[in-house]
Design a protein around this motif. Structure first.
Motif, mmCIF file in Angstrom:
data_model
loop_
_atom_site.group_PDB
_atom_site.id
_atom_site.type_symbol
_atom_site.label_atom_id
_atom_site.label_comp_id
_atom_site.label_asym_id
_atom_site.label_seq_id
_atom_site.Cartn_x
_atom_site.Cartn_y
_atom_site.Cartn_z
ATOM 1 N N ALA A 142 -9.707 -7.154 -4.161
ATOM 2 C CA ALA A 142 -9.436 -5.753 -3.832
ATOM 3 C C ALA A 142 -8.944 -4.977 -5.039
ATOM 4 O O ALA A 142 -9.158 -3.761 -5.130
ATOM 5 C CB ALA A 142 -8.412 -5.676 -2.699
ATOM 6 N N ILE A 174 -1.364 -4.763 -7.098
ATOM 7 C CA ILE A 174 -1.927 -5.502 -5.961
ATOM 8 C C ILE A 174 -1.906 -7.001 -6.238
ATOM 9 O O ILE A 174 -1.545 -7.811 -5.373
ATOM 10 C CB ILE A 174 -3.365 -5.027 -5.674
ATOM 11 C CG1 ILE A 174 -3.371 -3.566 -5.229
ATOM 12 C CG2 ILE A 174 -4.024 -5.905 -4.613
ATOM 13 C CD1 ILE A 174 -4.752 -2.990 -5.030
ATOM 14 N N GLU A 231 -9.263 -5.056 1.578
ATOM 15 C CA GLU A 231 -7.899 -5.049 2.098
ATOM 16 C C GLU A 231 -7.872 -5.517 3.557
ATOM 17 O O GLU A 231 -6.958 -6.217 3.976
ATOM 18 C CB GLU A 231 -7.291 -3.647 1.987
ATOM 19 C CG GLU A 231 -6.783 -3.311 0.612
ATOM 20 C CD GLU A 231 -5.573 -4.141 0.207
ATOM 21 O OE1 GLU A 231 -4.765 -4.497 1.091
ATOM 22 O OE2 GLU A 231 -5.443 -4.457 -0.982
ATOM 23 N N SER A 286 -7.133 -10.351 -1.893
ATOM 24 C CA SER A 286 -6.268 -9.362 -2.554
ATOM 25 C C SER A 286 -6.658 -9.190 -4.011
ATOM 26 O O SER A 286 -6.687 -8.060 -4.525
ATOM 27 C CB SER A 286 -4.802 -9.791 -2.450
ATOM 28 O OG SER A 286 -4.336 -9.728 -1.122
ATOM 29 N N LEU A 311 0.817 -1.208 0.000
ATOM 30 C CA LEU A 311 0.000 0.000 0.000
ATOM 31 C C LEU A 311 0.855 1.264 0.000
ATOM 32 O O LEU A 311 0.383 2.325 -0.408
ATOM 33 C CB LEU A 311 -0.939 0.007 1.210
ATOM 34 C CG LEU A 311 -2.071 -1.027 1.185
ATOM 35 C CD1 LEU A 311 -2.922 -0.921 2.436
ATOM 36 C CD2 LEU A 311 -2.944 -0.836 -0.049
#
Length: 503
Positions: free
Chosen positions: A97, A185, A110, A94, A34
């Motif tokens: 997300a 990600i 997350e 993930s 992140l």
């Protein structure tokens, strides 16, 4: 442990260390991604600086809330099944997300990914340590932990490969454009996915199998270790049976029994003789995580500001304050989610230095001892953190800042200490509690540093540098390595009594 020595040390232990290291690298990529994703996603998700701060703290919050549960589960149901289950679901969350259309759905997904990720975050250290005897345990845990450093090199490398690309794939039914930060990600979840496949073929910890009364399964694992290390048939293993210990079988717990079992696993950690070690482990991990992860969340932002500033004769905080003032003076604010390529380059260099510290620790830990390394590294890095803000030259400040981040190399070493300080029955819970406090430190650190960068930049370096120095002083109370070995030799039932009296 006698049968651990007979199983010897060799290819099997190294392969197991590599698997555990890959899991740790997957954890660090998932945890710290992140820091690179949010600056690139700020325009798509309409993020403000405070929102970026609490979004970056979400993984740490999830670990704080669930580490206790995962530690109890690992101590009662086994290391391997807990990690395998949690890792698979973390990867799925993930991937989902990466398709999040807004800040709320992104935060929820997350959070769920981090909840499952916490299942392996601390348990993997226990799982790694219990496949090695006392002679090789420190070295294997240190080398396995070096993959955390490797992750700090891989993360900016992957980000450099993906983020500069300007592709945009429209997904109408979600109302989003699939851009490079979304792909990042998914890319950061790949090592975690690969390690979960490899873990499926790995055995349970023989130490856990033995202490839980599953002696036949334990003997089978020891035979396989012996066969691989000695290049001989498993039937040649000299041990034909293990000494049985009294073991009370556990029924599938009801909700009330679960709470009772969790209390039984936790209460001894807060009573003598374990209380001093629990307190020490929790505080040291809090300080190291608050410093390392707290600053790393803002690492790309800080390096990006330094890269965009031409002067080299200014302090870090002076450059950050100058960058903030230029934004405030703009009459029209334009969202800019681009990152200077020098940011990735510097991050890789710093990651290489960070990784080298892990490797150095792995090679010298048997010669110097864990206590000496912890005290020395934490003292030096704490002083460098204070000096990073005092250095007038930008290049020198970046070097000191990089050394400051090396305090994170002590996380795995502290877990190696915990593996020996706590008995098998409470070991995973103890490590999970200390790691949970570490995540509390990460969350507190990331938010405090974000606040200080806005109000008083220098205070962040002075405060967290001082905390690391205090952790170094507290590590002086740890038992010496010679004392640890002699304590092990005097232990009659190592599966139950692997602990030490407080100093």
């Amino acid at each position: 442990m006698l049968f651990a020595k007979i199983s010897s040390f060799g290819v099997y232990n190294i392969s197991h260390m590599l698997l555990s290291g890959l899991i740790l690298m997957g954890v660090i990529l998932q945890n710290l991604a992140l820091g690179y994703v949010l600056p690139a996603a700020q325009c798509d998700l309409h993020l403000t600086l405070p929102q970026r701060g609490w979004l970056a703290a979400i993984p740490f919050l999830a670990v704080i809330l669930t580490s206790y549960f995962w530690g109890w589960l690992a101590d009662t149901r086994g290391r391997r099944p807990v990690m395998l289950f949690s890792m698979v679901f973390s990867v799925v969350m993930s991937i989902l997300a990466s398709f999040a259309p807004d800040i709320i759905s992104f935060a929820v997904l997350e959070f769920l990914s981090a909840v499952f990720m916490s299942g392996s975050t601390a348990v993997v250290y226990t799982y790694l340590g219990e496949f090695n005897n006392l002679r090789h345990r420190d070295k294997m845990v240190a080398f396995g932990s070096s993959f955390v450093g490797i992750g700090t090199v891989v993360l900016p490398g992957i980000s450099w490969l993906i983020l500069p690309h300007e592709f945009s794939l429209a997904i109408p039914f979600l109302g989003i454009a699939y851009r490079s930060w979304r792909l990042l990600i998914v890319a950061c979840a790949v090592p975690y996915f690969i390690s979960s496949i490899l873990l499926f073929f790995a055995p349970e910890s023989p130490k856990f199998l033995y202490s839980s009364g599953q002696h036949e399964k334990c003997l089978k694992v020891l035979k396989s270790i012996y066969a691989v290390n000695k290049w001989m048939p498993a039937d040649n293993y000299p041990v034909k049976a293990l000494i049985t210990e009294s073991h009370t079988g556990k029924c599938e717990p009801a909700p009330v029994s679960v709470l009772s079992s969790m209390w039984d696993q936790t209460a001894p950690l807060f009573r003598p003789p374990l209380l001093p070690w629990t307190t020490l482990a929790c505080f040291v991990q809090f300080g190291i995580f608050a410093t390392t992860n707290g600053f790393y969340v803002w690492f790309p932002t800080i390096l990006n500001s330094l890269a965009n500033h031409g002067a080299t004769d200014m302090r870090i905080c002076d450059i950050l304050d100058a960058s903030k003032a230029s934004v405030l003076n703009e009459t029209v604010v334009i969202c800019d989610d681009t990152m200077n390529t020098a940011t990735f380059e510097r991050s890789i260099y710093i990651g290489l230095v960070f990784c080298s510290m892990y490797l150095i620790v792995g090679f010298v830990v048997d010669l110097v001892g864990k206590k000496m390394i912890l005290v020395s590294v934490l003292s030096v890095t704490g002083l460098c953190g204070i000096g990073a803000n005092l250095a007038a030259n930008q290049h020198l400040a970046v070097v000191l800042f990089a050394i400051f981040q090396m305090s994170g190399a002590c996380i795995g070493l502290m877990n190696a200490v915990n593996v020996e300080l706590f008995p098998t029955k409470y070991r995973a819970m103890a490590i999970c509690l200390s790691m949970m406090m570490g995540r509390v430190g990460s969350m507190v650190g990331s938010n405090l540093i974000g606040l200080f960068l806005e109000t008083n930049c220098g205070a962040s370096f002075y405060l967290f540098g001082s905390i690391i120095i205090v952790c170094a002083v507290l590590c002086l109370t740890l038992p010496n390595k010679k004392r640890e070995i002699s304590a092990k030799k005097q232990t009659v039932e190592p599966a139950q009594n692997e602990t030490h009296e407080p100093v």
